[in-house]
Design an enzyme around this catalytic site. Structure first.
Site, PDB file in Angstrom:
ATOM      1  N   LEU A   1      41.285  54.563  40.562  1.00 53.12           N
ATOM      2  CA  LEU A   1      40.314  53.472  40.562  1.00 53.12           C
ATOM      3  C   LEU A   1      40.933  52.294  39.807  1.00 53.12           C
ATOM      4  O   LEU A   1      41.463  52.480  38.707  1.00 53.12           O
ATOM      5  CB  LEU A   1      39.021  53.880  39.844  1.00 53.12           C
ATOM      6  CG  LEU A   1      38.325  55.182  40.254  1.00 53.12           C
ATOM      7  CD1 LEU A   1      37.037  55.342  39.432  1.00 53.12           C
ATOM      8  CD2 LEU A   1      38.008  55.192  41.739  1.00 53.12           C
ATOM      9  N   CYS A   2      40.840  51.128  40.359  1.00 51.91           N
ATOM     10  CA  CYS A   2      41.360  49.936  39.680  1.00 51.91           C
ATOM     11  C   CYS A   2      40.563  49.694  38.400  1.00 51.91           C
ATOM     12  O   CYS A   2      39.327  49.640  38.431  1.00 51.91           O
ATOM     13  CB  CYS A   2      41.238  48.717  40.573  1.00 51.91           C
ATOM     14  SG  CYS A   2      41.470  47.183  39.672  1.00 51.91           S
TER      15      CYS A   2
END
Lengths: 130, 128, 100
Positions: free
Chosen positions: A77-78
Site C-alpha cells: 500500500l502506498c
C-alpha cells in the site's frame, strides 16, 4: 515473465480490484511471476482487515491475503495514499501516534518508490483503475 | 540481485499519461506525487496531457474557495526535479477551446500523430 | 502494443482517444464496462469496423457474460478471450497502455 500490477480503486466500489485479482490468478496459473502488486489512490482500502462484507459476497481484503499467502505475493500500500485514507500498520500507528492499526495480513505499507521500482524491474506493468 | 541491477543504473523510459481534470477527483494530484518520487530514481521521465488532463495545466487556478490543495503550482517547479519533458496533445486543447497562452507552464504541444511516436519509444506507462 | 479500455464508450471517449494512438498491428482489449463498445448497432460500430485489419479487437468474455451478453450480441471482428487470454495479450505485447 515478471508482471507488475497497479491497482487504483478501492474494493467493492469499482470492478478494478476484482479484475486485477482474476488477472493475477490467471497469470500465476500460466506460470508467470508477480513481481509486486502496488495499491494507490483509493486502492489502499483493499488492505483493511476490518471489512465485513455480507456472507454471500466475496471478501476482497481476505481474498488478497489468502492469494498472497499461497503465492508469496508482495502486496504494497502506498504510504502517502494510506495516510490520507487512514490505512495504518503497526509502524505507522507508532509513528503517527494512532490508537489502532487496521492493515490486513500479508499487506505492507511502503513508499511510491516501490511502484517505480516495479516499473523498472518488471517485464510488464499493468494498471487497473477507474 | 535486484538491488544490484538498480545500482547498475538500469534506466527506462517512463511516460505518465494524464487524462483527468484536476480537483473533481484526486487522480491528477496523486499522479503528480508519483512523478515527483519518480524523479529521484533518475529514470527518463516524460509527461503527456491528453483529453481532460490538459485542464491540469490551465493557468490561474485558485482553490481557496474549495479548500483543496492547489497542486497546479507544482507543475512550475518540475524542472527543479529535472522533469522537463511535458507534452500536451493539440487535439485535446483544440477541442476545449484552449491554446498555449492558457497554460501555466512551458510545454511542447504535439498532434496525436507525433505524440504517438513518443509513446512508441516509451517503455513504462502509467496512466492516470 | 496492447491497449485496454474499461469504460462504456457512452460514458467516456476513451475509445476514440485510444484509436488516435493505436498503431497498425496494435491490439485493443475491452474489459469491464467497455464491453458495451463491441455490441451490435451502436454508434461505435463504425469506428471498430474502420480500424479492423490494422488493429485486432478483443473483449473479455467473463465481463461480457456478467452483463448478459454473448457472441450473438457482438459486432463483427471481435474475438472473445478469457483471463488467460488477457494474460497472454499482456505477455505477447511488449507494452500495455491502459486507457483509464
Amino acid at each position: 515473465m515478471k508482471f507488475g500490477v497497479l491497482i487504483n480503486e478501492g474494493p467493492y466500489q469499482h470492478q478494478a480490484s476484482d479484475s486485477a485479482y482474476k488477472f493475477i490468478e490467471a497469470a500465476i496459473e500460466e506460470g508467470h511471476e508477480i513481481y509486486r502488486v502496488f495499491f494507490y489512490h483509493d486502492g489502499v482500502n483493499n488492505g483493511t482487515r476490518l471489512a465485513t462484507p455480507p456472507q454471500d459476497d466475496r471478501h476482497i481484503p481476505n481474498r488478497w491475503s489468502e492469494l498472497a499467502e499461497k503465492h508469496d505475493l508482495d502486496l504494497v500500500l502506498c504510504v502517502a495514499a494510506a495516510q490520507r485514507r487512514g490505512m495504518v500498520d503497526e509502524g505507522e500507528m507508532e509513528r503517527n501516534k494512532k490508537d489502532a492499526n487496521n492493515i490486513a495480513d500479508k499487506f505492507r505499507i511502503s513508499g511510491l518508490g516501490q511502484l517505480i521500482e516495479a516499473g523498472i524491474q518488471a517485464d510488464r506493468m499493468i494498471t487497473f483503475g477507474d | 540481485m535486484e538491488e544490484q541491477e538498480l545500482e547498475s543504473g538500469k534506466i527506462r523510459k517512463f511516460i505518465y499519461v494524464n487524462r483527468k481534470a484536476p480537483h473533481g477527483t484526486i487522480y491528477a494530484h496523486e499522479a503528480l506525487e508519483v512523478v515527483l518520487i519518480a524523479a529521484a530514481f533518475e529514470q527518463d521521465v516524460s509527461l503527456a496531457f491528453i483529453d481532460d488532463g490538459v485542464y491540469q495545466l490551465k493557468k490561474g487556478q485558485n482553490t481557496d474557495g474549495i479548500a483543496t490543495k492547489n497542486f497546479s503550482k507544482t507543475f512550475g517547479a518540475l524542472d527543479m526535479y529535472d522533469v522537463e519533458k511535458l507534452y500536451v496533445e493539440k487535439e485535446s486543447l483544440d477541442a476545449r477551446g484552449l491554446s498555449e497562452e492558457d497554460l501555466s507552464v512551458d510545454v511542447e504541444i504535439l498532434p496525436a500523430l507525433d505524440l504517438k511516436k513518443l509513446f512508441n519509444e516509451s517503455e513504462v506507462f502509467f496512466n492516470f | 502494443m496492447l491497449h485496454t479500455i474499461n469504460k462504456s464508450p457512452f460514458e467516456k471517449d476513451s475509445l476514440s482517444t485510444c484509436l488516435r494512438y493505436a498503431d497498425k498491428g496494435a491490439s485493443v482489449l475491452f474489459i469491464e464496462d467497455a464491453v458495451y463498445a463491441c455490441t451490435k448497432g451502436t454508434q461505435f460500430e463504425k469506428a471498430i469496423h474502420d480500424n479492423h485489419g490494422d488493429i485486432k479487437f478483443y473483449v473479455l468474455g467473463p465481463d461480457l457474460e456478467a452483463r448478459g451478453l454473448d457472441n450473438s450480441n457482438l459486432t463483427t471482428n471481435i474475438e472473445i478471450v478469457d483471463y488467460k487470454g488477457f494474460v497472454k495479450l499482456v505477455a505477447d505485447n511488449e507494452k500495455t497502455q491502459n486507457w483509464l
